[in-house]
Design a protein around this motif. Structure first.
Motif, short mmCIF file in Angstrom:
data_model
loop_
_atom_site.label_atom_id
_atom_site.label_comp_id
_atom_site.label_asym_id
_atom_site.label_seq_id
_atom_site.Cartn_x
_atom_site.Cartn_y
_atom_site.Cartn_z
N ALA A 3 0.84 -1.20 0.00
CA ALA A 3 0.00 0.00 0.00
C ALA A 3 0.88 1.25 0.00
O ALA A 3 1.92 1.27 0.64
CB ALA A 3 -0.90 0.00 1.22
N GLN A 67 -5.49 -2.56 4.63
CA GLN A 67 -4.18 -2.42 3.99
C GLN A 67 -3.41 -1.24 4.61
O GLN A 67 -2.21 -1.35 4.86
CB GLN A 67 -4.32 -2.19 2.49
CG GLN A 67 -4.77 -3.38 1.71
CD GLN A 67 -5.07 -3.00 0.27
OE1 GLN A 67 -5.82 -2.07 0.00
NE2 GLN A 67 -4.48 -3.75 -0.66
N SER A 71 0.06 -1.54 6.73
CA SER A 71 1.25 -0.81 6.27
C SER A 71 1.80 0.10 7.38
O SER A 71 3.01 0.14 7.61
CB SER A 71 0.89 0.02 5.04
OG SER A 71 1.99 0.78 4.61
#
Length: 118
Positions: A3, A67, A71
């Motif tokens: 991401a 996501q 991340s």
């Protein structure tokens, strides 16, 4: 695919987007102005970085909340704990009292992770 990096202030914008998407860009700008004091320049910047899509004045996320969270967590564990998940969990458990249910959930996550790897 990893991401794109989402900074803290941008993450607050994305929380609004994830809550309302797909959303008309004008309405999104109004919500951001009310909640964050921001203008629509953020939409353009995040669109250029592949975080959101603004098509026909409708904004949608290209990066899911999960996501983005993964991340940000990976980055924090890498920077703060030299990539050590056990060190992160140890620090977390020292600063926050875990309930028995939370401990059981963590155990189940580890057990499922081990099963998936075999």
């Amino acid at each position: 695919m990893e991401a794109p990096k989402i900074f803290e202030s941008e993450y607050r914008f994305c929380l609004i987007l994830w809550e309302h998407e797909p959303i008309n860009s004008t309405h999104l700008v109004e919500l951001c102005r009310e909640r964050l004091g921001w203008s629509k320049a953020v939409i353009r910047r995040l669109s250029e970085r592949g975080v959101v899509k603004n098509e026909n004045a409708v904004v949608t996320a290209l990066v899911s909340k999960e996501q983005a969270q993964a991340s940000r967590l990976d980055e924090m564990v890498e920077e703060t704990f030299q990539g050590s998940m056990p060190a992160f969990i140890a620090a977390f458990s020292r600063s926050k009292k875990l309930t028995r249910d939370e401990v059981e959930q963590l155990k189940a996550l580890i057990d499922n992770y081990e099963e998936d790897r075999t």
